[in-house]
Enzyme design. Structure first.
Site, short mmCIF file in Angstrom:
data_model
loop_
_atom_site.label_atom_id
_atom_site.label_comp_id
_atom_site.label_asym_id
_atom_site.label_seq_id
_atom_site.Cartn_x
_atom_site.Cartn_y
_atom_site.Cartn_z
CB CYS A 79 -57.46 -55.72 -39.81
SG CYS A 79 -58.58 -55.30 -41.13
CD GLU B 197 -59.46 -51.57 -41.21
OE1 GLU B 197 -58.93 -52.28 -40.31
OE2 GLU B 197 -59.49 -51.88 -42.40
CD GLU C 163 -53.71 -57.48 -36.05
OE1 GLU C 163 -52.93 -56.54 -35.95
OE2 GLU C 163 -54.76 -57.44 -36.72
CE LYS D 246 -45.86 -46.05 -47.52
NZ LYS D 246 -45.49 -47.36 -48.08
P1 ADP Z 1 -47.63 -53.93 -41.39
O1 ADP Z 1 -46.81 -54.26 -40.20
O2 ADP Z 1 -48.82 -54.76 -41.54
O3 ADP Z 1 -46.81 -53.77 -42.64
P2 ADP Z 1 -47.71 -51.10 -41.07
O4 ADP Z 1 -48.57 -50.29 -40.20
O5 ADP Z 1 -46.25 -51.14 -40.75
O6 ADP Z 1 -48.31 -52.53 -41.08
O7 ADP Z 1 -47.83 -50.67 -42.59
C1 ADP Z 1 -48.99 -50.21 -43.22
C2 ADP Z 1 -48.62 -49.07 -44.13
O8 ADP Z 1 -48.08 -48.01 -43.34
C3 ADP Z 1 -47.53 -49.38 -45.17
O9 ADP Z 1 -47.82 -48.69 -46.36
C4 ADP Z 1 -46.29 -48.83 -44.51
O10 ADP Z 1 -45.25 -48.49 -45.42
C5 ADP Z 1 -46.83 -47.59 -43.85
N1 ADP Z 1 -46.01 -47.07 -42.74
C6 ADP Z 1 -45.18 -47.76 -41.92
N2 ADP Z 1 -44.59 -46.93 -41.05
C7 ADP Z 1 -45.04 -45.67 -41.31
C8 ADP Z 1 -44.79 -44.38 -40.75
N3 ADP Z 1 -43.93 -44.19 -39.75
N4 ADP Z 1 -45.45 -43.33 -41.28
C9 ADP Z 1 -46.33 -43.48 -42.27
N5 ADP Z 1 -46.59 -44.67 -42.86
C10 ADP Z 1 -45.96 -45.76 -42.39
#
Ligand code: ADP
Length: 493
Positions: free
Chosen positions: A300, A266, A397, A191
């Site tokens: 990061c 990570e 961050e 994804k």
């Molecule tokens: P950022 O704030 O940098 O976008 P995230 O951790 O929200 O970082 O996003 C990193 C990835 O994790 C993206 O692909 C996002 O769609 C996905 N993501 C966000 N929330 C969830 C969740 N609850 N479960 C699984 N994947 C998620």
């Protein structure tokens, strides 16, 4: 291999998007719901394309395809050298498409085209090639045990790997995850981040063209709480590899409890970058500048807490400010651009709110601090001096072009302060004293330590975090382990 390269687009208008649907079992399909979402150009705030909005139904189809390719297909059983050969072909194909992929990355993410071409693409190609070479080198060991037995271990692929990637280095994060998973014989459901799905979708097409069997690679674009969470909960997916925020990793940990998935994370950082007075000052200035401003500060491992020894503080800040003021912010497709826009409005607003907090908390903004222009998510590279450890710009961050400069005069105290964070991703030290450098490297709790350099990455060098910056490592031989299970076989002789 043909050496014909894709043409080099000179502007956003010349970029060909090509793929916008889910890629499941070797076919391009719309989301089951029929829904789509817009991916935007962060430099113009304009829509680039509508993308299929995958959710649980699409993840289910992708997981079933990946499971079938793993359980009934040739992929995990095929001669490991043939798996490696396909990965080499994919790397060659990426090289042929380097301009098209770099432009697509720049269009969707906003990073300067020069950076996509000079860093993201070569590093991504290198990672795929590095792991191609590992496909036939995964083996177990024979173990002398008590009694008359032959005991040995096999390293087998873990199964279906769910891979959830962020938007800051979309193609590179894909390569870090596809490389070891595919070399080990896993199948993949990926994804991509909702902000930057385009290069991931293009890569699926390249993989298809070079001959990856149907179902080995599946892509479900969509949002985290829907498509991402569905990957995490799906019983046919064996493992989740995630790169993103630690708060999301906490949700993933909870969501994966039911199926007890293997997890590698990570996550973020608030990395200390420490300058001693005996350092090569120009190199340290350049290292602090790159260490923070690279990729619009959206790294990061960004060196966002710069600790400077008191006796060289004024010289350091003066030189760093002069260099930073020259940084060219603008159209990511322009030849001379060094910094593009932040990835989206949410990130832009978050960064601007931290700049306001920094000013409010009494740090001294020596350069930057404002938006650039009135269209696109551009922020001037910003340096705060006289930052105190408890200010939010020193603890949180920010993930943007905002540097905090802190001062130290006692090494022991500095090491305590450097470690005084729940993050532990990276750290750097600038000094000519080799004992001092190794002492720092041993005592700072972080997964990567750079000495007199910053942001040096290599496919062979493991990367990952201590503490809440993650678990597991990516890259190098260590990066393969999370994609394998060890099986012990005992034979009575
Ligand atoms: P950022 O704030 O940098 O976008 P995230 O951790 O929200 O970082 O996003 C990193 C990835 O994790 C993206 O692909 C996002 O769609 C996905 N993501 C966000 N929330 C969830 C969740 N609850 N479960 C699984 N994947 C998620």
């Amino acid at each position: 291999m043909s050496t014909t390269l894709s043409p080099a687009p000179k502007s956003a208008n010349e970029v060909d998007v090509k793929h916008t649907e889910c890629f499941i079992d070797g076919k391009w399909v719309p989301a089951a719901s029929g829904k789509t979402f817009a991916t935007l150009n962060p430099a113009t705030e304009q829509e680039i394309a509508q993308i299929a909005e995958g959710d649980a139904a699409d993840v289910d189809a992708a997981a079933k395809a990946a499971r079938h390719a793993f359980d009934a297909g040739d992929w995990p059983k095929m001669d490991a050298r043939d798996r490696g050969r396909l990965l080499y072909k994919l790397a060659d194909r990426m090289e042929q498409e380097i301009h098209a992929l770099a432009a697509l990355e720049t269009l969707d993410n906003g990073k300067p085209l020069n950076d996509s071409l000079a860093a993201d693409l070569p590093l991504a190609i290198d990672a795929i090639r590095y792991y191609a070479g590992y496909a036939d080198k995964l083996h177990g060991s024979t173990i002398p045990i008590r009694g008359n037995y032959l005991c040995y271990t096999r390293r087998e692929p873990i199964g279906v790997a769910g891979q959830i990637i962020p938007w800051n280095f979309p193609l590179l994060m894909l390569a870090w995850k596809w490389g070891p998973a595919l070399a080990a014989g896993c199948t993949v459901v990926m994804k991509p981040a909702e902000q930057t799905p385009l290069t991931c979708l293009r890569m699926a097409q390249l993989a298809k063209e070079v001959g990856f069997p149907d179902g080995v690679i599946n892509i479900v674009p969509g949002f985290g709480p829907t498509a991402g969470a569905a990957c995490v909960k799906h019983p046919l997916i064996d493992k989740i590899a995630f790169t993103g925020e630690h708060r999301t990793a906490q949700i993933i940990t909870r969501d994966s409890a039911e199926t007890l998935k293997r997890l590698t994370f990570e996550l973020g950082g608030k990395s200390p970058n420490v300058v001693f007075a005996d350092a090569d000052m120009d190199a340290a200035v350049e290292g602090a500048y790159i260490g923070l401003f690279l990729n619009q500060g959206q790294c990061c491992c960004a060196g966002s807490r710069v600790f400077v020894e008191k006796s060289c503080h004024d010289e350091f800040v003066e030189k760093l400010t002069a260099l930073t003021m020259k940084r060219k912010v603008g159209d990511p497709f322009a030849e001379d651009t060094q910094q593009g826009p932040q990835v989206d409005k949410a990130q832009f607003d978050k960064i601007m709110s931290y700049i306001d907090k920094g000013k409010g908390e009494g740090a001294e903004c020596v350069t930057g601090g404002d938006r650039v222009g009135d269209t696109g998510y551009f922020i001037a590279p910003t340096i705060f001096d006289n930052v105190q450890d408890d200010m939010s710009i020193a603890t949180d961050e920010i993930f943007g072009p905002v540097m905090s400069v802190l001062t130290f005069d006692d090494k022991e105290d500095m090491i305590r302060r450097a470690n005084n964070t729940f993050y532990g991703l990276a750290a750097a030290v600038w000094t000519r004293d080799i004992s001092n450098a190794h002492d720092f490297a041993a005592r700072v709790r972080a997964g990567t330590i750079w000495v007199n350099c910053y942001d040096v990455f290599d496919a062979a060098a493991p990367f990952g975090g201590f503490k809440m910056s993650g678990y597991g490592r990516e890259l190098g031989e260590e990066g393969l382990k999370p994609y394998t299970e060890s099986k012990t076989v005992t034979v009575k002789l």
